[in-house]
Design a protein around this motif. Structure first.
Motif, short mmCIF file in Angstrom:
data_model
loop_
_atom_site.label_atom_id
_atom_site.label_comp_id
_atom_site.label_asym_id
_atom_site.label_seq_id
_atom_site.Cartn_x
_atom_site.Cartn_y
_atom_site.Cartn_z
N LEU B 146 0.84 -1.19 0.00
CA LEU B 146 0.00 0.00 0.00
C LEU B 146 0.88 1.24 0.00
O LEU B 146 1.86 1.33 0.75
CB LEU B 146 -0.92 -0.02 1.22
N TYR B 147 0.50 2.19 -0.86
CA TYR B 147 1.32 3.38 -1.04
C TYR B 147 0.62 4.57 -0.39
O TYR B 147 -0.59 4.79 -0.61
CB TYR B 147 1.50 3.63 -2.54
N CYS B 148 1.37 5.33 0.38
CA CYS B 148 0.83 6.57 0.96
C CYS B 148 1.46 7.74 0.24
O CYS B 148 2.68 7.85 0.17
CB CYS B 148 1.14 6.65 2.45
N ALA B 149 0.63 8.61 -0.30
CA ALA B 149 1.15 9.74 -1.06
C ALA B 149 1.69 10.82 -0.14
O ALA B 149 2.44 11.69 -0.58
CB ALA B 149 0.05 10.32 -1.93
N LYS B 150 1.33 10.78 1.12
CA LYS B 150 1.78 11.84 2.01
C LYS B 150 3.22 11.63 2.45
O LYS B 150 4.00 12.57 2.50
CB LYS B 150 0.85 11.92 3.22
N CYS B 151 3.58 10.41 2.77
CA CYS B 151 4.97 10.15 3.14
C CYS B 151 5.71 9.45 2.01
O CYS B 151 6.90 9.18 2.14
CB CYS B 151 5.04 9.34 4.43
N GLU B 152 5.02 9.15 0.92
CA GLU B 152 5.61 8.50 -0.25
C GLU B 152 6.34 7.22 0.13
O GLU B 152 7.48 6.99 -0.26
CB GLU B 152 6.55 9.46 -1.00
N ASP B 153 5.67 6.43 0.91
CA ASP B 153 6.29 5.19 1.36
C ASP B 153 5.32 4.03 1.18
O ASP B 153 4.14 4.24 0.95
CB ASP B 153 6.70 5.33 2.82
N LEU B 154 5.86 2.83 1.27
CA LEU B 154 5.06 1.63 1.07
C LEU B 154 4.82 0.93 2.40
O LEU B 154 5.72 0.83 3.23
CB LEU B 154 5.80 0.66 0.14
N TYR B 155 3.62 0.42 2.57
CA TYR B 155 3.26 -0.28 3.78
C TYR B 155 2.68 -1.65 3.46
O TYR B 155 2.10 -1.85 2.39
CB TYR B 155 2.27 0.55 4.60
N ASN B 156 2.84 -2.54 4.41
CA ASN B 156 2.22 -3.86 4.28
C ASN B 156 0.75 -3.73 4.66
O ASN B 156 0.42 -2.97 5.57
CB ASN B 156 2.89 -4.85 5.22
N PRO B 157 -0.13 -4.46 3.99
CA PRO B 157 -1.54 -4.43 4.41
C PRO B 157 -1.67 -4.92 5.84
O PRO B 157 -0.93 -5.79 6.29
CB PRO B 157 -2.22 -5.38 3.43
N LYS B 158 -2.62 -4.31 6.54
CA LYS B 158 -2.82 -4.61 7.95
C LYS B 158 -3.27 -6.05 8.15
O LYS B 158 -2.85 -6.72 9.07
CB LYS B 158 -3.93 -3.69 8.42
N SER B 159 -4.15 -6.48 7.26
CA SER B 159 -4.81 -7.76 7.48
C SER B 159 -4.12 -8.87 6.68
O SER B 159 -3.68 -8.66 5.55
CB SER B 159 -6.27 -7.64 7.10
N GLY B 160 -4.05 -10.05 7.29
CA GLY B 160 -3.37 -11.16 6.65
C GLY B 160 -4.02 -11.59 5.35
O GLY B 160 -3.35 -12.07 4.45
N ARG B 161 -5.33 -11.39 5.22
CA ARG B 161 -5.99 -11.86 4.00
C ARG B 161 -5.61 -11.00 2.81
O ARG B 161 -5.75 -11.44 1.67
CB ARG B 161 -7.50 -11.91 4.19
N HIS B 162 -5.13 -9.78 3.06
CA HIS B 162 -4.67 -8.95 1.95
C HIS B 162 -3.21 -9.20 1.61
O HIS B 162 -2.77 -8.89 0.51
CB HIS B 162 -4.86 -7.48 2.27
N SER B 163 -2.47 -9.74 2.56
CA SER B 163 -1.05 -9.91 2.29
C SER B 163 -0.79 -11.12 1.41
O SER B 163 0.36 -11.38 1.05
CB SER B 163 -0.27 -10.02 3.60
N VAL B 164 -1.83 -11.86 1.04
CA VAL B 164 -1.62 -12.96 0.09
C VAL B 164 -2.09 -12.57 -1.31
O VAL B 164 -1.95 -13.36 -2.25
CB VAL B 164 -2.35 -14.24 0.55
N VAL B 165 -2.64 -11.36 -1.47
CA VAL B 165 -3.09 -10.93 -2.80
C VAL B 165 -1.85 -10.55 -3.62
O VAL B 165 -0.94 -9.90 -3.12
CB VAL B 165 -4.04 -9.72 -2.67
N ASP B 166 -1.83 -10.99 -4.87
CA ASP B 166 -0.66 -10.75 -5.71
C ASP B 166 -0.57 -9.27 -6.10
O ASP B 166 -1.57 -8.66 -6.48
CB ASP B 166 -0.78 -11.62 -6.97
N GLY B 167 0.63 -8.72 -5.98
CA GLY B 167 0.81 -7.32 -6.32
C GLY B 167 0.63 -7.02 -7.79
O GLY B 167 0.29 -5.90 -8.18
N ALA B 168 0.86 -8.05 -8.62
CA ALA B 168 0.75 -7.84 -10.07
C ALA B 168 -0.68 -7.51 -10.48
O ALA B 168 -0.91 -7.01 -11.57
CB ALA B 168 1.22 -9.09 -10.81
N TYR B 169 -1.67 -7.79 -9.62
CA TYR B 169 -3.06 -7.49 -9.95
C TYR B 169 -3.34 -6.00 -9.85
O TYR B 169 -4.44 -5.54 -10.17
CB TYR B 169 -4.02 -8.26 -9.04
N PHE B 170 -2.37 -5.24 -9.37
CA PHE B 170 -2.52 -3.79 -9.30
C PHE B 170 -1.44 -3.09 -10.10
O PHE B 170 -1.65 -2.01 -10.62
CB PHE B 170 -2.55 -3.34 -7.84
N GLY B 171 -0.29 -3.71 -10.18
CA GLY B 171 0.74 -3.18 -11.05
C GLY B 171 1.60 -2.13 -10.39
O GLY B 171 1.23 -1.53 -9.38
#
Lengths: 283, 253
Positions: B146-171
């Motif tokens: 997950l990208y935050c435009a305010k600090c321009e940094d990347l974060y891991n999703p909070k919930s485990g069910r999102h951390s298995v979603v493939d990043g390529a589905y968003f690009g």
């Protein structure tokens, strides 16, 4: 709040630490609380201080001192004055929190918190590049009732909100502003863990890209926050870093070409964190 | 969504009493909250799927499954789970392309405004909404970030069910494209930084580093103001929540 002495007696402190959402707290040792010196100044911050203290220590409060509506900590006295029972429970929690903030700065407290930190009981840093670094609870202020607890990541040197809402009613003052700094000073291993993670980051990969192309800084959607996670890498940056020893050097009024003079050897050095002892050259 | 075979819903012999569209079922699965629905026209247009047959076999069948032309129950039983899995992968890969189009961006903007992707956990970002992003455009390499435009940094999703979603589905390009398209959504950055203190005193090493970072920040600000003297929106590139801290990092207590 105070437990019934007859059946299944659980000390108040243990009860408090096992409450839902109180898993950041460590039990404060009885001796620490009983030493009046450790409690200096708290009596003016906490209402019904003496009763609250006795509640924490599981004493029966038989005396009924100055205030007329405080019925002491005993169950029987409390029954006919219900409002003061809730007030007393609140005071006891607040007093315990403030004692806790002091206790975790002592050696036994730091050790207890360090093992919690080691077990990752405070959660991992949500930042992707911190690679699951464990976090440390911290308060934004030392005054109770202002801000809830936050988590400090020693790797990115930033503070985050706890990921679960169950910690949203935990006062930050119960951990205090000084705790993370002291913990890191006490256990230098934490800094080593961070340095390892930082050195692994390839900063050339950072920043947004559109179809593989970086966005120019002058674009409205261009990068503005690179400085936030930056570390001095090149020689000139390190020299600049040394100049920041005591204040921000006033280099912005002069031309930007000030630094590209004598250091042509710009070698990509990764373990930039270790050369803080380098003798300062400029200024 | 216009469905020509709407009558089939009532004659279907599947185990459930009612048949839902495949896409709606897919979006309803726990963990798929980050996806938006793709127009059927977009999926049917073969031009949009150029190159995807290298990632996935039986592309025509999968497209028919996604667009409900054929039902997965009518397929041979031993292939069903593979087909269903591949259909999801295909949907994800099309999704990565679709959200770069104007219609896809608008749908994602709606989700962004609703906070469907969560909010930045960083204290100084004050719950700024996040955007999903992949680290790679090839599937099966890394999960969504997950990208935050305010600090321009990347974060891991909070919930485990999102951390298995493939990043390529968003690009990798999605957040950049998003803010190119919606410049009004770009936040004014904050210059607030956290410096650890012990009994009110800043720790020297950290304080030195934050002074250096502040210096870097001022350089960026100066470069930007030299290039565009009117500055960003409102004439300010960075703001501070603390009113009287013009040199907060500079002064030691």
């Amino acid at each position: 709040m105070s437990s019934d002495p007859e059946e299944g007696y659980i000390p108040w402190i243990q009860q408090f630490c096992e409450l839902f959402g109180h898993d950041y707290f460590v039990p404060v040792s009885q001796d620490f609380i009983e030493d009046d010196f450790n409690l200096t100044g708290l009596s003016s911050q906490v209402p019904f201080y003496r009763e609250a203290l006795y509640t924490i220590l599981d004493y029966e409060v038989e005396t009924n001192p100055t205030s007329d509506d405080a019925g002491g900590g005993g169950q029987k006295n409390q029954k006919n004055e219900l409002p003061s029972k809730t007030i007393l429970a609140h005071s006891a929690e607040m007093l315990y929190g403030l004692i806790h903030a002091r206790y975790i700065l002592t050696k036994p407290g730091l050790t207890a918190m360090a093992s919690k930190f080691e077990r990752n009981e405070f959660g991992s840093c949500p930042r992707f590049l911190c690679d699951g670094m464990h976090m440390i609870p911290v308060g934004a202020t030392d005054v109770p009732g202002q801000e809830t607890v936050r988590l400090y990541c020693p790797c990115c040197n930033d503070t985050y909100l706890p990921s679960s809402s169950r910690y949203l009613n935990i006062d930050g003052a119960f951990f205090g502003t000084s705790f993370p700094g002291l913990l890191i000073k006490m256990f230098p291993e934490i800094e080593n863990q961070c340095a390892k993670r930082i050195s692994r980051v390839d900063s050339s990969r950072l920043g947004l890209r559109l179809f593989g192309f970086r966005i120019n800084e002058l674009s409205e959607s261009g990068p503005r926050m690179k400085w936030l996670r930056a570390y001095p890498k090149t020689e000139e940056e390190k020299e600049e870093f040394e100049q920041c020893e005591l204040g921000i050097p006033n280099v912005l009024d002069e031309s930007d070409g000030m630094y590209n003079s004598d250091s042509d050897m710009v070698e990509p050095d990764d373990d930039d964190d270790d050369d803080r002892t380098m003798a300062s050259e400029g200024v | 969504m216009a469905h020509s075979h709407i009558n089939e819903e009532y004659v279907s012999d599947s185990s459930s009493d009612f048949t839902e569209y495949w896409i709606d079922l897919f979006l309803g699965i726990k963990g798929n909250e980050y996806f938006c629905d793709i127009d059927e026209d977009y999926i049917r247009d073969r031009f949009n799927l150029t190159g995807l047959n290298q990632e996935i076999s039986k592309l025509p069948t999968l497209i028919d499954i996604i667009t409900d032309i054929i039902e997965i129950e009518k397929q041979p039983e031993d292939q069903r789970s593979t087909l269903e899995h591949n259909a999801r992968v295909l949907y994800g890969l099309i999704h990565a392309r679709y959200i770069l189009t104007t219609r896809g961006l608008n749908k994602m903007f709606e989700k962004y405004r609703n906070g469907d992707f969560g909010y930045c956990p960083r204290v100084h970002c004050h719950l700024y909404p996040l955007l999903p992003m992949g680290l790679h455009d090839q599937p099966r390499i890394s999960s969504v970030k997950l990208y935050c435009a305010k600090c321009e940094d990347l974060y891991n999703p909070k919930s485990g069910r999102h951390s298995v979603v493939d990043g390529a589905y968003f690009g990798t390009s999605f957040p950049a494209m998003f803010y190119q398209n919606f410049p009004q959504a770009i936040p004014v950055r904050t210059k607030d930084m956290y410096v650890p203190r012990v009994f009110g005193f800043k720790l020297h090493n950290y304080s030195k580093l934050s002074r250096w970072r502040e210096l870097q920040r001022r350089k960026v600000e100066k470069r930007l103001l030299n290039a565009k003297p009117e500055g960003s929106r409102g004439g300010k590139i960075y703001v501070s929540s603390d009113k009287n801290d013009e040199n907060a990092v500079n002064q030691d207590p």
